[in-house]
Design a protein around this motif. Structure first.
Motif, PDB file in Angstrom:
ATOM      1  N   ALA A   1     -42.745  28.576  45.283  1.00  0.00           N
ATOM      2  CA  ALA A   1     -43.368  29.635  44.496  1.00  0.00           C
ATOM      3  C   ALA A   1     -43.637  29.166  43.068  1.00  0.00           C
ATOM      4  O   ALA A   1     -44.693  29.455  42.489  1.00  0.00           O
ATOM      5  CB  ALA A   1     -42.477  30.876  44.495  1.00  0.00           C
ATOM      6  N   TYR A   2     -42.695  28.430  42.503  1.00  0.00           N
ATOM      7  CA  TYR A   2     -42.862  27.925  41.139  1.00  0.00           C
ATOM      8  C   TYR A   2     -44.021  26.939  41.068  1.00  0.00           C
ATOM      9  O   TYR A   2     -44.843  26.984  40.148  1.00  0.00           O
ATOM     10  CB  TYR A   2     -41.560  27.265  40.681  1.00  0.00           C
ATOM     11  CG  TYR A   2     -41.606  26.718  39.275  1.00  0.00           C
ATOM     12  CD1 TYR A   2     -41.468  27.559  38.179  1.00  0.00           C
ATOM     13  CD2 TYR A   2     -41.778  25.352  39.050  1.00  0.00           C
ATOM     14  CE1 TYR A   2     -41.505  27.063  36.881  1.00  0.00           C
ATOM     15  CE2 TYR A   2     -41.821  24.848  37.766  1.00  0.00           C
ATOM     16  CZ  TYR A   2     -41.678  25.705  36.685  1.00  0.00           C
ATOM     17  OH  TYR A   2     -41.734  25.202  35.409  1.00  0.00           O
TER      18      TYR A   2
ATOM     19  N   ARG B   1     -47.328  28.840  41.252  1.00  0.00           N
ATOM     20  CA  ARG B   1     -47.661  29.540  40.006  1.00  0.00           C
ATOM     21  C   ARG B   1     -48.236  28.587  38.970  1.00  0.00           C
ATOM     22  O   ARG B   1     -49.131  28.942  38.200  1.00  0.00           O
ATOM     23  CB  ARG B   1     -46.419  30.233  39.428  1.00  0.00           C
ATOM     24  CG  ARG B   1     -45.962  31.461  40.183  1.00  0.00           C
ATOM     25  CD  ARG B   1     -45.052  32.326  39.330  1.00  0.00           C
ATOM     26  NE  ARG B   1     -43.870  31.622  38.862  1.00  0.00           N
ATOM     27  CZ  ARG B   1     -42.727  31.564  39.528  1.00  0.00           C
ATOM     28  NH1 ARG B   1     -42.615  32.184  40.704  1.00  0.00           N
ATOM     29  NH2 ARG B   1     -41.687  30.915  39.041  1.00  0.00           N
ATOM     30  N   LEU B   2     -47.735  27.352  38.955  1.00  0.00           N
ATOM     31  CA  LEU B   2     -48.197  26.374  37.974  1.00  0.00           C
ATOM     32  C   LEU B   2     -49.399  25.570  38.458  1.00  0.00           C
ATOM     33  O   LEU B   2     -49.952  24.765  37.706  1.00  0.00           O
ATOM     34  CB  LEU B   2     -47.066  25.416  37.607  1.00  0.00           C
ATOM     35  CG  LEU B   2     -46.190  25.812  36.409  1.00  0.00           C
ATOM     36  CD1 LEU B   2     -45.486  27.137  36.668  1.00  0.00           C
ATOM     37  CD2 LEU B   2     -45.172  24.726  36.109  1.00  0.00           C
TER      38      LEU B   2
END
Length: 248
Positions: A219-220, A223-224
Motif C-alpha cells: 500500500a505504501y 501511494r508513492l
C-alpha cells in the motif's frame, strides 16, 4: 510444432542450460517462437505464501514490467489465471471491462504500449506452480489460444522437471551444481529478496503478521508510485522509518 515436439524442445533447453539463472529467459524465448505474440513473461505463484507470486523471467523489459506490476499491485490477468486455474484472454486492455476488473494494473499498464494480454496457468492436474503471460502491442484476439495453452502445459512440465532434477542431485550428492541455492523458487525469490527481508523487518518492528506487513508495504509503495522492490530496498538500507507503516 505438436505438443511432443514442443516438450522435447523445452526439455532440451533444460538439459543444456548449466546456469539456472539463464533458464527462465531461454524458456520464454522458446515460447515466443511458438505463440503469435510480442513478448512472454513467467511467474511462480503460491496462494499460501506472503506476496503470492514472484517474477521468474521474461523475453524483454516490457514483459518484465508486466510481471513487476502484478507483483507490486497483487492484481492482473496472470493473478486471476492462477487463482481460477483457467486462461484469461484480454483482447483490449483499454476496454472498460478490463479497467473494472483490474483497475490499478490497467491504469499503470496504459502507460506502456501493451494492448492485449493473454495469461495461462502453469498447472498439471491439481499442481499449480505459476502463470505464463503473453502480451501484444495491438488489440485483438489470440489466433490460436489452444496452441498457447499447449505451450503453457509444456512449460509446466519443463519447470517441474527442473525441480525434480535438482532435488535428485541434492539427494544423491549433497552438493549443488549451481552457485545459487538450487530450485526455481529460490531463483524467483532472489528477484524480490529485499522485499521479503523488508517484510520480516516490518513484521518484527510493528509486531504484526508477515501478511499484514506485506500488505502495508504494498500500500505504501502504491501511494508513492514506487515499486515494492524500491521500497523494500529503502527499508533494508535503513532509509525509511518503519513507523510510517504503523497504520494500514
Amino acid at each position: 510444432m505438436d505438443r511432443g515436439q514442443l516438450a522435447d524442445a523445452l526439455f532440451t533447453i533444460v538439459n543444456d542450460t548449466s546456469d539456472l539463472a539463464e533458464l527462465p529467459q531461454r524458456l520464454c524465448t522458446a515460447c515466443l517462437s511458438a505463440v503469435p505474440v510480442d513478448g512472454v513473461g513467467l511467474a511462480l505463484m503460491a496462494g499460501n505464501q506472503v506476496g503470492g507470486r514472484a517474477f521468474l523471467g521474461a523475453t524483454d523489459l516490457l514483459g518484465a514490467r508486466i510481471e513487476q506490476l502484478q507483483f507490486d499491485l497483487g492484481e492482473g490477468p496472470c493473478v486471476t489465471a492462477f487463482e481460477d486455474g483457467q486462461p484469461v484472454l484480454v483482447t483490449d486492455l483499454r476496454a472498460r471491462d478490463a479497467g473494472v476488473r483490474w483497475p490499478m494494473f490497467v491504469h499503470e499498464l496504459r502507460k506502456t504500449p501493451v494492448r492485449a494480454l493473454f495469461a495461462f496457468p502453469l498447472r498439471l492436474g491439481a499442481i499449480r506452480i505459476g502463470a505464463l503471460d503473453c502480451y501484444r502491442t495491438r488489440p485483438g484476439p489470440l489466433v490460436e489460444p489452444a496452441a498457447a495453452l499447449m505451450v503453457a502445459q509444456a512449460v509446466t512440465a519443463a519447470l517441474l522437471r527442473v525441480q525434480v532434477r535438482e532435488a535428485d542431485r541434492e539427494h544423491e550428492t549433497g552438493e549443488f551444481p549451481w552457485e545459487a541455492k538450487p530450485g526455481l523458487v529460490d531463483l524467483a525469490i532472489r528477484h524480490h529478496a529485499q522485499v521479503h527481508q523488508a517484510t520480516g523487518m516490518v513484521a518484527a518492528r510493528l509486531e504484526i503478521g508477515l501478511e499484514e506487513a506485506f500488505v502495508r508495504l504494498r500500500a505504501y509503495a502504491f501511494r508513492l508510485g514506487r515499486s515494492l522492490d524500491e521500497v523494500g530496498a529503502d527499508v533494508v538500507a535503513g532509509r525509511m522509518p518503519l513507523d510510517i507503516l504503523d497504520k494500514p
